[in-house]
Design an enzyme around this catalytic site. Structure first.
Site, mmCIF file in Angstrom:
data_model
loop_
_atom_site.group_PDB
_atom_site.id
_atom_site.type_symbol
_atom_site.label_atom_id
_atom_site.label_comp_id
_atom_site.label_asym_id
_atom_site.label_seq_id
_atom_site.Cartn_x
_atom_site.Cartn_y
_atom_site.Cartn_z
ATOM 1 N N TYR A 63 0.874 -1.179 0.000
ATOM 2 C CA TYR A 63 0.000 0.000 0.000
ATOM 3 C C TYR A 63 0.909 1.226 0.000
ATOM 4 O O TYR A 63 1.547 1.550 0.992
ATOM 5 C CB TYR A 63 -0.917 0.032 1.226
ATOM 6 C CG TYR A 63 -1.919 -1.093 1.288
ATOM 7 C CD1 TYR A 63 -2.315 -1.781 0.150
ATOM 8 C CD2 TYR A 63 -2.492 -1.472 2.491
ATOM 9 C CE1 TYR A 63 -3.241 -2.811 0.216
ATOM 10 C CE2 TYR A 63 -3.424 -2.495 2.564
ATOM 11 C CZ TYR A 63 -3.784 -3.170 1.423
ATOM 12 O OH TYR A 63 -4.703 -4.186 1.491
ATOM 13 N N LEU A 215 -17.409 -2.307 3.443
ATOM 14 C CA LEU A 215 -18.367 -1.236 3.132
ATOM 15 C C LEU A 215 -18.602 -1.123 1.630
ATOM 16 O O LEU A 215 -19.249 -0.193 1.178
ATOM 17 C CB LEU A 215 -17.835 0.109 3.670
ATOM 18 C CG LEU A 215 -17.569 0.162 5.174
ATOM 19 C CD1 LEU A 215 -16.906 1.480 5.565
ATOM 20 C CD2 LEU A 215 -18.886 -0.010 5.934
ATOM 21 N N GLY A 216 -18.038 -2.049 0.871
ATOM 22 C CA GLY A 216 -18.193 -1.998 -0.585
ATOM 23 C C GLY A 216 -16.928 -1.566 -1.294
ATOM 24 O O GLY A 216 -16.860 -1.575 -2.514
ATOM 25 N N GLY A 217 -15.909 -1.128 -0.547
ATOM 26 C CA GLY A 217 -14.626 -0.768 -1.157
ATOM 27 C C GLY A 217 -14.617 0.651 -1.684
ATOM 28 O O GLY A 217 -15.213 1.549 -1.092
ATOM 29 N N THR A 219 -16.085 2.167 -3.985
ATOM 30 C CA THR A 219 -17.416 2.761 -4.145
ATOM 31 C C THR A 219 -18.310 2.185 -3.062
ATOM 32 O O THR A 219 -18.871 1.095 -3.223
ATOM 33 C CB THR A 219 -18.007 2.412 -5.532
ATOM 34 O OG1 THR A 219 -17.012 2.701 -6.518
ATOM 35 C CG2 THR A 219 -19.263 3.195 -5.810
HETATM 36 N N1 LIG Z 1 -6.754 -8.742 0.832
HETATM 37 C C1 LIG Z 1 -7.065 -7.892 -0.132
HETATM 38 O O1 LIG Z 1 -6.941 -8.208 -1.320
HETATM 39 C C2 LIG Z 1 -7.619 -6.555 0.209
HETATM 40 C C3 LIG Z 1 -8.187 -5.762 -0.806
HETATM 41 C C4 LIG Z 1 -8.718 -4.541 -0.446
HETATM 42 C C5 LIG Z 1 -8.678 -4.106 0.863
HETATM 43 N N2 LIG Z 1 -8.100 -4.888 1.825
HETATM 44 C C6 LIG Z 1 -8.078 -4.460 3.254
HETATM 45 O O2 LIG Z 1 -9.419 -4.265 3.651
HETATM 46 C C7 LIG Z 1 -9.559 -2.983 4.270
HETATM 47 C C8 LIG Z 1 -10.959 -2.458 4.029
HETATM 48 O O3 LIG Z 1 -11.189 -2.276 2.651
HETATM 49 P P1 LIG Z 1 -11.335 -0.852 1.963
HETATM 50 O O4 LIG Z 1 -10.836 0.219 2.855
HETATM 51 O O5 LIG Z 1 -10.745 -0.958 0.619
HETATM 52 O O6 LIG Z 1 -12.890 -0.742 1.731
HETATM 53 P P2 LIG Z 1 -14.145 -0.466 2.710
HETATM 54 O O7 LIG Z 1 -13.722 -0.541 4.127
HETATM 55 O O8 LIG Z 1 -15.226 -1.335 2.234
HETATM 56 O O9 LIG Z 1 -14.552 1.009 2.314
HETATM 57 C C9 LIG Z 1 -13.665 2.067 2.286
HETATM 58 C C10 LIG Z 1 -14.349 3.209 1.549
HETATM 59 O O10 LIG Z 1 -15.500 3.617 2.275
HETATM 60 C C11 LIG Z 1 -15.378 4.984 2.640
HETATM 61 N N3 LIG Z 1 -15.932 5.095 3.997
HETATM 62 C C12 LIG Z 1 -15.432 4.545 5.130
HETATM 63 N N4 LIG Z 1 -16.225 4.812 6.179
HETATM 64 C C13 LIG Z 1 -17.243 5.558 5.701
HETATM 65 C C14 LIG Z 1 -18.378 6.140 6.299
HETATM 66 N N5 LIG Z 1 -18.624 6.010 7.608
HETATM 67 N N6 LIG Z 1 -19.233 6.845 5.503
HETATM 68 C C15 LIG Z 1 -18.990 6.988 4.188
HETATM 69 N N7 LIG Z 1 -17.934 6.447 3.562
HETATM 70 C C16 LIG Z 1 -17.061 5.739 4.314
HETATM 71 C C17 LIG Z 1 -13.925 5.319 2.556
HETATM 72 O O11 LIG Z 1 -13.733 6.671 2.232
HETATM 73 P P3 LIG Z 1 -13.170 7.756 3.300
HETATM 74 O O12 LIG Z 1 -11.689 7.558 3.338
HETATM 75 O O13 LIG Z 1 -13.594 9.049 2.722
HETATM 76 O O14 LIG Z 1 -13.821 7.464 4.611
HETATM 77 C C18 LIG Z 1 -13.479 4.417 1.407
HETATM 78 O O15 LIG Z 1 -13.768 5.022 0.162
HETATM 79 C C19 LIG Z 1 -8.447 -2.151 3.639
HETATM 80 O O16 LIG Z 1 -8.115 -1.041 4.426
HETATM 81 C C20 LIG Z 1 -7.336 -3.166 3.507
HETATM 82 O O17 LIG Z 1 -6.611 -3.220 4.723
HETATM 83 C C21 LIG Z 1 -7.587 -6.108 1.523
#
Ligand SMILES: NC(=O)c1ccc[n+]([C@@H]2O[C@H](COP(=O)([O-])OP(=O)(O)OC[C@H]3O[C@@H](n4cnc5c(N)ncnc54)[C@H](OP(=O)(O)O)[C@@H]3O)[C@@H](O)[C@H]2O)c1
Length: 291
Positions: A63, A215-217, A219
């Site tokens: 990252y 949370l859907g990633g 989007t």
């Molecule tokens: N193993 C893998 O292949 C893999 C792949 C992807 C991710 N990951 C891990 O999984 C974790 C979680 O995934 P992710 O961060 O990609 O996706 P997520 O947690 O599903 O969603 C993150 C998105 O949601 C927004 N968000 C968060 N809280 C919010 C809220 N309360 N209201 C509105 N929007 C909100 C964030 O924007 P803001 O920053 O504006 O809040 C960001 O755009 C990552 O941090 C990573 O450590 C692993």
């Protein structure tokens, strides 16, 4: 007692963590590439998470690359004894930000050493092997060669526990023949439920399941069902999405990602949200509608 205690705990290997954790990926720059837009704001999110009781942080040295691990170190080192940092290996970044599979013994070994150096630790708590026969979905293929390399690094004392990411049930079974698999990190959320059966199997076996994109990633989830339930419960849609995951199975550990302290607080407060049965029933149909 902080609000996230209400989410309960679950073990990852010999460590027990609160079920509401934090995913650090959103702290890197746009496209998970380069430095954050606001360095101090990124440090503030990490410090607020740990001050609020988060003791499970998910990261990777790819990252940025190197960006989120160095932020974690700057914000939180020396680490609290109860903090479990879970990292992942199996990719590197091109100069253009592309994601390139990196599974040779040299690349995997280098990745473990990069994580150790950038996190500032002698041993990594948990390392997930991020499988990439298909970059976006679990796909079959033997993981024996790369997992054997990781298990050797574990035997050398550089890695405490091993997990798998983007894995199929068959790969988890194959992996267990090589080393103990303490967690599985695959894509899963209200609208993306391909792993339903796998989650139940892992729950019976006592293995942690850590959904990425909870949370859907990039989007975040949008649905009238979700918004309707949230409005009725005087909660936000993201809180409902997280509360549904907490309710879905006891072995689910959450790592929602955010770059904002406001969103972090909102997400952690989901630990205190109990969904009534009729709301769960309604939300359970979201995948059918979304699919
Ligand atoms: N193993 C893998 O292949 C893999 C792949 C992807 C991710 N990951 C891990 O999984 C974790 C979680 O995934 P992710 O961060 O990609 O996706 P997520 O947690 O599903 O969603 C993150 C998105 O949601 C927004 N968000 C968060 N809280 C919010 C809220 N309360 N209201 C509105 N929007 C909100 C964030 O924007 P803001 O920053 O504006 O809040 C960001 O755009 C990552 O941090 C990573 O450590 C692993």
């Amino acid at each position: 007692m902080s609000i996230i205690d209400q989410s309960g705990t679950f073990p990852i290997g010999d460590r027990r963590v609160r079920r509401l954790g934090y995913g650090a990926m959103q702290l890197a720059g746009p496209g998970v590439f380069g430095p954050p837009r606001d360095h101090d704001a990124a440090l503030a999110v990490l410090r607020e998470a740990v001050a609020s009781g988060v003791n499970h942080i998910d990261t990777s040295d790819f990252y940025g690359p190197h960006v989120t691990n160095r932020l974690i170190r700057e914000a939180l080192h020396p680490y609290r004894d109860d903090l479990v940092i879970v990292t992942k290996i199996g990719a590197r970044r091109g100069a253009d930000g592309s994601w390139i599979p990196a599974f040779s013994p040299e690349e995997l070994t280098q990745a473990v050493h990069d994580n150790l150096r950038n996190l500032g630790v002698d041993v990594l708590d948990v390392v997930n092997l991020r499988i990439a026969f298909d970059l976006h979905h679990p796909a079959e293929g033997s993981i024996e060669a790369p997992l054997t390399v990781l298990a050797d690094l574990q035997r050398q004392g550089l890695v405490r526990h091993v997990g798998l990411s983007n894995a199929t049930a068959r790969q988890i079974a194959e992996g267990r023949g090589i080393t103990e698999i303490v967690c599985v990190q695959n894509q899963y959320n209200l609208a993306h439920r391909a792993d339903d059966a796998l989650i139940d199997d892992l729950a019976r076996e006592g293995t942690a399941y850590v959904p990425f994109f909870p949370l859907g990633g990039f989007t975040p989830l949008q649905s009238s069902t979700l918004s309707g339930v949230a409005a009725r419960l005087e909660a936000t849609p993201m809180q409902v999405a997280l509360a549904w995951l907490l309710r879905r199975a006891p072995n689910i550990l959450l790592i929602p990602g955010t770059s904002s302290v406001g969103h972090l607080r909102e997400n952690l407060a989901a630990a205190g949200l109990t969904l009534p049965d009729d709301a769960v029933e309604e939300l359970n149909h979201m995948a059918d509608i979304a699919g």
